[in-house]
Design an enzyme around this catalytic site. Structure first.
Site, mmCIF file in Angstrom:
data_model
loop_
_atom_site.group_PDB
_atom_site.id
_atom_site.type_symbol
_atom_site.label_atom_id
_atom_site.label_comp_id
_atom_site.label_asym_id
_atom_site.label_seq_id
_atom_site.Cartn_x
_atom_site.Cartn_y
_atom_site.Cartn_z
ATOM 1 N N SER A 135 -8.085 -0.808 -3.288
ATOM 2 C CA SER A 135 -9.528 -0.996 -3.464
ATOM 3 C C SER A 135 -10.307 -0.133 -2.480
ATOM 4 C CB SER A 135 -9.893 -2.463 -3.287
ATOM 5 O OG SER A 135 -9.479 -2.934 -2.037
ATOM 6 N N TRP A 138 -1.663 -18.012 -7.207
ATOM 7 C CA TRP A 138 -3.088 -18.214 -6.978
ATOM 8 C C TRP A 138 -3.788 -18.834 -8.179
ATOM 9 C CZ3 TRP A 138 -4.160 -12.982 -3.938
ATOM 10 C CH2 TRP A 138 -3.536 -13.080 -2.696
ATOM 11 N N HIS A 145 -9.263 -5.309 8.568
ATOM 12 C CA HIS A 145 -10.072 -6.527 8.716
ATOM 13 C C HIS A 145 -11.257 -6.314 9.643
ATOM 14 C CE1 HIS A 145 -6.032 -7.842 7.512
ATOM 15 N NE2 HIS A 145 -6.701 -8.667 6.739
HETATM 16 N N1 GLN Z 1 -4.685 -3.635 -4.373
HETATM 17 C C1 GLN Z 1 -5.381 -4.676 -3.696
HETATM 18 C C2 GLN Z 1 -6.522 -4.091 -2.884
HETATM 19 O O1 GLN Z 1 -6.394 -2.982 -2.440
HETATM 20 C C3 GLN Z 1 -4.454 -5.434 -2.791
HETATM 21 C C4 GLN Z 1 -5.133 -6.622 -2.179
HETATM 22 C C5 GLN Z 1 -4.210 -7.529 -1.390
HETATM 23 O O2 GLN Z 1 -3.181 -7.126 -0.935
HETATM 24 N N2 GLN Z 1 -4.565 -8.759 -1.226
HETATM 25 O O3 GLN Z 1 -7.535 -4.733 -2.663
#
Ligand code: GLN
Ligand code: ZN
Length: 776
Positions: A452, A580, A713
């Protein structure tokens, strides 16, 4: 007929309309006073108790409410806030509470030697609820601060309720914490002796305040406990029982196994057991538990959202009731914290599926029906009979619905089950690696991202407007294409080797797929607390899963059309989708996982046919699916890794399969990670400074690895030398030819400026490494 009572181990607290969430956020933004927040809290408690009462529960549960987290409540209740925060005692309790929960940025900068970072968060057993981890060291002292809890008891009593207070048991409370900055050899269990007197005092106070019962949650009795912990139970409870309070020890989530007799022997007045997760133990508990003690049977599933089979429940209960001379209570298996409030709020839910479901409030009604059925002389008194008839009809409709059972899916599953080749790539890794290298021609230390890119306001607005029907499909497509084109151009500019389309179209990595798969439905209001003010709304998997059409191909294809560099296709893996969601309970989780796997497999094949040479299948939830008991790990890892392989193994040898997991504790599941046989795995490792790679190295992990080189993060932009250093560290334990260069996780929560800076530095770091140790 015997008279049974009903209660529940706990109720959700966020509010049917998420009132607590909004009140908290207003308070944090400074728009509402503490008094306003407390008023919302007290209204919610009153409402939840009165709902419990309306459904005929014999006592309401007090103490399950928390403004942020129930474990954090215990930290304050027992006065053991970590000294690192530097609280002087002058601060208001609420200010200290939120400092522990959310961090105290003032202290982080003030140079006073204190550390105001929030308490760590971790998952509450095998749920998706996150609690705040208490911190203990040899100087931890306990001091009872019971006013809030006692006030709540008084509140409930004033409203005319009979009260059962709930607390974490002392052993579970200590277990959930961790040692931090402690001297060598210190173990938090050492604190038990100083903690118990505070518990005793509290129990006496609760008794005086009018709590008829105190439930002490000890779910750790369902874990593989070290002996020191097991042995601590009896003496501890012997002491607590002197308080004169009526104590009910509550266990849930996992079978007690070797702890059955220990749990039954504890010198307390009652025991609650989970008769859903540990159904087969109920009979032995009924035998072992001394006759005079109260047995609370958690017969209604507190972890899932399906309507109960009341006839089966009665059939389970009857022999136990016949055997027990002491009191029996009926209950949900665990606190209802893990399910949404009420179906009443679901006005647009699939009409066929809705009667199959039971949220918290409906579960209370189920308890009431069971109690009535067991207590009435005339079983067929009108209302009970109607309730049972309605439940039977709903269950029958679910059992036979064509929406649940799809013959094509069944046929395909049978074929997959007897075709071991379907779960195996054609060639072994070494050969695939060769073919992929020839095809992709990537440099050493290839650079990529996790999928993302920043979800800008523009992207969110377009997606939301499209969902509301306010943006026509063509305009939405256009908006997403612009976001994709922007992401591709940026990545080219940064000099990344393997690009991604950026996931602009995805609100959530599970929801996006669930919405396009048969067998899933979505609620409007099925919120469940994840942590603090954060809630999630898990999809409901009610039927056989199938993929009617391609889900991601047009986005990937469009992205690939813009560039000569390879674009990674981006999918969520079957275990994560399962983990989930609320999962159907009428077939094994393994079977549902395999159905999802087959749907993802179709997508992999279509991506490949569309010319996508690299496909990533994310499995961030693989580890959290591990059962609480180690004896069950192998069985789980077996089907979970197989589900992943079924998704991936359709790919040709020259197609490169990536997977991604965003956590750092791998050591105990490395064989399973290797069994996935992904060509490349990307993992979090920057925060532990590559520590976890040691495990991969000594295990001789055979395939390629991308250890994250920067923490996504935080908005901090690490310099290229810092990242190069991490890579050098990695290259000391993993053969350089196996290494990839990438961030820890996806970048959707970041903004573009910091993302650009960090990725440019990351590419520079990879170039340094190429110059230093170009692998042969
Ligand atoms: N492909 C997702 C992203 O890049 C992976 C997200 C995750 O690992 N929770 O957001
Ligand atoms: Zn991740």
């Amino acid at each position: 007929m015997k008279l049974v009572q009903t209660h529940i181990p706990g109720y959700p607290r966020i509010g049917a309309a998420r009132e607590l969430k909004f009140a908290l956020e207003r308070f944090w933004r400074g728009e509402a006073s503490e008094a306003a927040l407390q008023e919302t809290a007290s209204k919610l408690r009153a409402q939840h108790w009165s709902t419990q009462r309306q459904h005929g529960l014999d006592c309401v549960t007090v103490g399950d409410f928390a403004l942020y987290d129930h474990v954090a409540n215990h930290v304050q209740l027992f006065g053991c806030e970590p000294s690192r925060f530097g609280f002087t005692g002058g601060e208001a309790p609420l200010a200290r509470y939120f400092a522990m929960a959310r961090g105290d940025s003032a202290h982080e900068q003030c140079g006073c030697g204190h550390n105001g970072a929030a308490l760590e968060m971790t998952k509450w057993f095998d749920t998706n609820y996150h609690y705040l981890v208490p911190e203990f060291d040899e100087s931890t002292a306990f001091e009872l601060h019971s006013k809030q809890l006692l006030d709540e008891v008084t509140e409930a009593r004033a409203a005319g309720h009979r009260v059962k207070a709930v607390l974490l048991g002392p052993l579970t409370f200590l277990w959930l914490g961790k040692e931090r900055n402690a001297r060598d050899g210190f173990q938090r269990l050492d604190l038990l002796d100083s903690l118990l007197p505070q518990y005793s005092r509290l129990l006496m106070q609760l008794r005086v305040a009018g709590a008829d019962w105190v439930q002490l949650d000890e779910p750790i009795l369902g874990l593989d406990l070290p002996n020191a912990w097991r042995n601590a139970f009896e003496p501890a409870y012997w002491l607590l029982n002197q308080s004169g309070a009526q104590l009910m020890v509550a266990t849930y989530f996992s079978p007690l196994e070797e702890n059955v007799s220990l749990a039954c022997r504890l010198p307390v007045a009652g025991l609650h057991v989970d008769a859903v997760r540990a159904a087969s133990e109920l009979a032995s508990v009924a035998d072992w538990l001394p006759a005079h003690k109260t047995l609370s049977i958690g017969i209604i599933d507190g972890r899932n959202i399906w309507r109960s089979d009341l006839d089966t429940a009665l059939a389970t209960l009857m022999p136990v009731l016949a055997k027990r001379t002491g009191p029996v209570w009926l209950s949900t298996s665990c606190s209802l914290l893990h399910v949404p409030f009420s179906l009443a709020a679901e006005t647009s839910l699939d009409e066929e599926v809705k009667p199959w479901l039971a949220f918290a409030e409906e579960k209370l009604a189920e308890l009431a029906l069971l109690k009535a059925a067991l207590s009435a002389d005339e079983r067929v008194s009108g209302q009970v009979a109607r309730g049972f008839a309605e439940a039977r009809a709903a269950l029958a409709s679910r059992r036979t619905s064509a929406r649940v059972h799809n013959a094509d899916v069944a046929k395909r599953m049978a074929a997959l089950a007897c075709d071991p080749a379907a779960a195996r790539r054609h060639a072994p890794f070494a050969q695939r690696q060769q073919l992929q290298r020839e095809r992709l021609r990537l440099p050493a230390f290839p650079t990529t991202t996790i999928g993302s890119f920043p979800q800008t306001q523009q992207i969110r607005t377009a997606r939301a407007a499209f969902k509301r029907g306010e943006l026509p499909p063509a305009a939405y497509q256009q908006a997403m294409r612009e976001a994709i084109e922007h992401a591709i151009r940026q990545q080219e500019e940064f000099g990344l080797d393997v690009l991604v389309h950026g996931e602009a179209e995805r609100n959530d990595m599970v929801e996006y797929f669930g919405e396009q798969l048969d067998g899933f439905t979505f609620t409007a209001n099925g919120w469940v607390q994840s942590y603090g003010s954060r809630c999630v709304k898990p999809p409901v998997i009610y039927g056989d899963v199938q993929r009617p059409q391609a889900m991601t191909v047009h986005w990937a294809q469009f992205a690939q059309s813009l560039t000569g560099k390879p674009v990674k296709g981006m999918l969520t893996g079957p275990v994560t989708i399962l983990q989930w969601s609320f999962v159907r309970d009428d077939q094994a989780r393994a079977d549902t996982a395999q159905q999802i796997a087959a749907a993802i497999r179709d997508e992999v094949r279509d991506l490949e046919h569309a010319g996508i040479a690299i496909i990533q299948i994310d499995e961030p939830a693989l580890r959290e699916g591990l059962p609480l008991r180690r004896s069950r790990w192998d069985a789980y890892l077996d089907w979970a890794t197989k589900a992943f392989r079924i998704s991936a193994a359709v790919a040709a040898d020259a197609t490169q399969i990536h997977t991604h997991m965003c956590y750092a504790e791998f050591n105990d599941i490395l064989p399973a990670i290797a069994a996935l046989d992904a060509d490349v795995i990307t993992i979090e490792s920057s925060r532990s400074a590559m520590e976890l790679l040691g495990g991969f190295a000594s295990f001789r992990y055979p395939n390629e690895i991308g250890p994250g080189v920067y923490d996504i993060h935080s908005p901090r932009v690490p310099g290229s030398e810092e990242m190069a250093d991490l890579l050098r560290k990695a290259a000391r334990v993993v053969p350089p030819a196996q290494l990839w260069v990438n961030p820890d996780c996806g970048l959707k929560t970041r903004a573009w400026p910091e993302t650009a800076a960090a990725l440019q530095n990351m590419v520079a770091a990879a170039q340094k490494l190429r110059a230093e140790l170009e692998p042969s």
